[in-house]
Design a protein around this motif. Structure first.
Motif, short mmCIF file in Angstrom:
data_model
loop_
_atom_site.label_atom_id
_atom_site.label_comp_id
_atom_site.label_asym_id
_atom_site.label_seq_id
_atom_site.Cartn_x
_atom_site.Cartn_y
_atom_site.Cartn_z
N GLU A 129 -4.91 -2.46 11.38
CA GLU A 129 -4.68 -1.26 10.89
C GLU A 129 -3.32 -0.76 10.69
OE1 GLU A 129 -7.15 1.52 14.57
OE2 GLU A 129 -5.46 2.68 13.64
N GLU A 131 -0.57 3.12 9.66
CA GLU A 131 -0.55 4.63 9.88
C GLU A 131 0.44 5.00 9.08
OE1 GLU A 131 1.16 6.33 13.86
OE2 GLU A 131 1.16 8.01 13.30
N THR A 132 0.10 5.93 8.22
CA THR A 132 0.32 6.75 6.60
C THR A 132 0.71 8.00 7.45
OG1 THR A 132 0.30 7.49 4.78
CG2 THR A 132 -1.63 7.93 5.84
N HIS A 341 -4.32 10.02 9.70
CA HIS A 341 -3.45 9.34 10.23
C HIS A 341 -4.09 7.54 9.25
CE1 HIS A 341 -3.98 9.55 13.90
NE2 HIS A 341 -3.72 8.74 14.21
N ARG A 342 -4.64 7.14 10.43
CA ARG A 342 -5.15 5.93 10.46
C ARG A 342 -5.73 5.69 9.29
NH1 ARG A 342 -9.17 5.70 14.86
NH2 ARG A 342 -8.56 3.28 14.95
N ILE A 344 -7.50 1.46 7.82
CA ILE A 344 -8.64 0.47 9.61
C ILE A 344 -8.83 -0.42 8.11
CG2 ILE A 344 -9.91 -0.38 10.05
CD1 ILE A 344 -9.97 3.39 11.17
#
Ligand SMILES: C[C@H](N)C(=O)N[C@@H](CCC(=O)O)C(=O)O
Ligand SMILES: [Mg+2]
Length: 361
Positions: A129, A131-132, A341-342, A344
Motif C-alpha cells: 500500500e 499513500e498519495t 489517499h490509499r 492498495i
C-alpha cells in the motif's frame, strides 16, 4: 512470448473539477492508450497524456511516435528479452518520453504477467500500500481553502498546493490554507516554474518566517534555470523538489551533483517509462536523495504503472499519484485500488488491469 501487435486508441475522461496550474488549465483526461498483444493472446496496457507544455508531446505526436517509430522495431521481439526491448525502444527516437513510457509500461505489464506476479513484486518490492496526496488547483484563496477542507474530509492527509501565479497572492494562499487545515496536514507546494529565483527565495523565506511548515516546494523556477534552482535550494530551509528540471537519469546526476535540488520528482512521462526511472532511482540511492513519484493528468493505467514502481523502490518516499482521484469516472477493470489517499496494490499478475473499453473489451 513474442510481441505480436501494438495498438493505440484515445481515452476521454472528464475531471471532477478543472485542473489549474501555473502552466495550464485542463478539463478532461484526454490520453492515448496502448495495447500490446503477445503471440499467446496475453495483453499489456500503457497510457500517455499529451502534456505539450512539459514534454512537448501532443496526442498526434504520441500516436505517430508509437505507430511509425517505436512499434516497428519491437514487433516479433521476445518479452523475456526486456533489456533488448528497452534498448531498441529508447534508441527509436530522441525525446517523445510519454510515447515511450506508454509502450514501456505495456511491455513491463506483459513481462510481469509472464512471471505470474504483480509488477511491483517482479521489480523486487513488497509495499502492499502507498499513500498519495491530492492536488489543489490554483484559484482564488477562498476557493483553494474550500477545496483543501473538502480534500481533508475525503481522508487526504497530504495536499499538493498549486501556486506560481502571483508572488504575494501565493503567500496568502498558502498561509490561509495552513490556517484552515491545521498543523497535522502536510503541505506540498508546486509553483510549476512560475517564480523567478529571487521571488522564490523571498516567498519561501516569508512563509518560513511566519512559521508555516511545508513538506517541500516543487519546481520553483523555470525547468532550464539550473542556477536559479541552485540559488533557491541554497537559500531556504524548506526542501526543494526538482520536477520539470529532471527528465532523464543524466538530468538527475546533474541536479544532484550541482546540489540544485534536495529531492527529485520521478514521472514515467518524463523518464520514458519504468526502465529509465529505475536508473533515476539507482542514482538517487547512491547519493541518498529521496524521490517523489508523480504523474501528469493520467488515468488509472499510467498511474498504476507509477504505483507499482513506487511500491517497489524504498528511495521513493513520497507519492503524488492523484490522477484517478481527479477523474470523474474509472472506465477500467482491475489494477491497484485507488481509495482516496490509499493506493492498495493488486495481487493479480502485471499491472492488474484487464479491461480497457476503448479497445472494445
Ligand atoms: C496531477 C499531479 N498531481 C500533478 O500536479 N502533476 C504535474 C502537472 C501535470 C500536468 O500539468 O498535467 C506536476 O507538475 O507535478
Ligand atoms: Mg510538479
Amino acid at each position: 512470448m513474442k510481441i505480436a501487435k501494438i495498438e493505440t486508441a484515445e481515452v476521454n475522461i472528464p475531471l471532477v473539477t478543472p485542473f489549474k496550474t501555473a502552466l495550464r488549465t485542463v478539463e478532461t483526461v484526454n490520453d492515448i492508450v496502448v495495447r500490446i498483444t503477445a503471440d499467446d493472446g496475453q495483453t499489456g496496457y500503457g497510457e500517455a497524456p499529451p502534456t505539450a507544455v512539459i514534454t512537448g508531446e501532443t496526442k498526434g505526436s504520441v500516436r505517430c511516435a508509437i505507430e511509425e517509430f517505436i512499434a516497428p522495431g519491437l514487433i516479433g521481439m521476445e518479452i523475456e528479452n526486456l533489456d533488448g526491448i528497452m534498448r531498441i525502444l529508447h534508441k527509436s527516437m530522441v525525446k517523445n518520453t510519454s510515447a515511450k513510457a506508454a509502450v514501456d509500461m505495456a511491455v513491463y505489464d506483459l513481462f510481469a504477467k509472464s512471471c505470474g506476479k504483480p509488477l511491483y513484486k517482479v521489480l523486487g518490492g513488497c509495499k502492499g500500500e502507498i499513500e498519495t496526496d491530492l492536488t489543489i488547483s490554483v484559484n482564488g484563496t477562498e476557493e483553494m481553502v474550500r477545496d483543501s477542507l473538502r480534500a481533508i474530509q475525503q481522508g487526504f492527509r497530504i495536499l499538493k498546493i498549486k501556486v506560481g501565479k502571483e508572488g504575494q497572492k501565493d503567500v496568502e494562499r498558502i498561509k490561509s490554507i495552513r490556517q484552515a487545515v491545521g498543523p497535522d496536514i502536510k503541505l506540498r507546494i508546486d509553483a510549476n516554474q512560475g517564480w523567478t529565483a529571487k521571488d522564490a527565495v523571498r516567498i519561501i523565506r516569508k512563509l518560513e518566517d511566519m512559521g508555516i511548515d511545508m513538506d517541500l516546494v516543487e519546481q520553483p523556477v523555470n525547468a532550464h534555470d539550473f542556477e536559479g534552482m541552485k540559488l533557491v535550494t541554497s537559500q531556504v530551509q524548506t526542501p526543494i523538489l526538482a520536477d520539470e528540471s529532471v527528465f532523464s537519469a543524466m538530468d538527475a546526476i546533474h541536479i544532484i551533483k550541482e546540489r540544485a535540488a534536495d529531492l527529485i520528482n520521478i514521472k514515467l512521462m518524463k523518464t520514458g517509462g519504468i526502465y529509465e526511472a529505475l536508473k533515476v532511482c539507482a542514482i538517487a540511492e547512491c547519493y541518498e536523495v529521496e524521490c517523489m513519484i508523480g504523474c501528469m493528468l493520467e488515468s488509472k493505467i499510467a498511474v498504476s504503472a507509477a504505483a507499482h514502481l513506487a511500491a517497489a523502490k524504498g528511495i521513493i518516499t513520497r507519492a503524488d499519484l492523484d490522477g484517478p482521484s481527479l477523474c470523474r469516472e474509472d472506465p477500467y477493470a482491475g489494477g491497484p485500488s485507488f481509495l482516496g489517499h490509499r493506493i492498495i496494490m493488486n495481487t493479480e499478475p502485471g499491472l492488474g488491469i484487464f479491461k480497457v473499453p476503448v479497445f472494445g473489451e
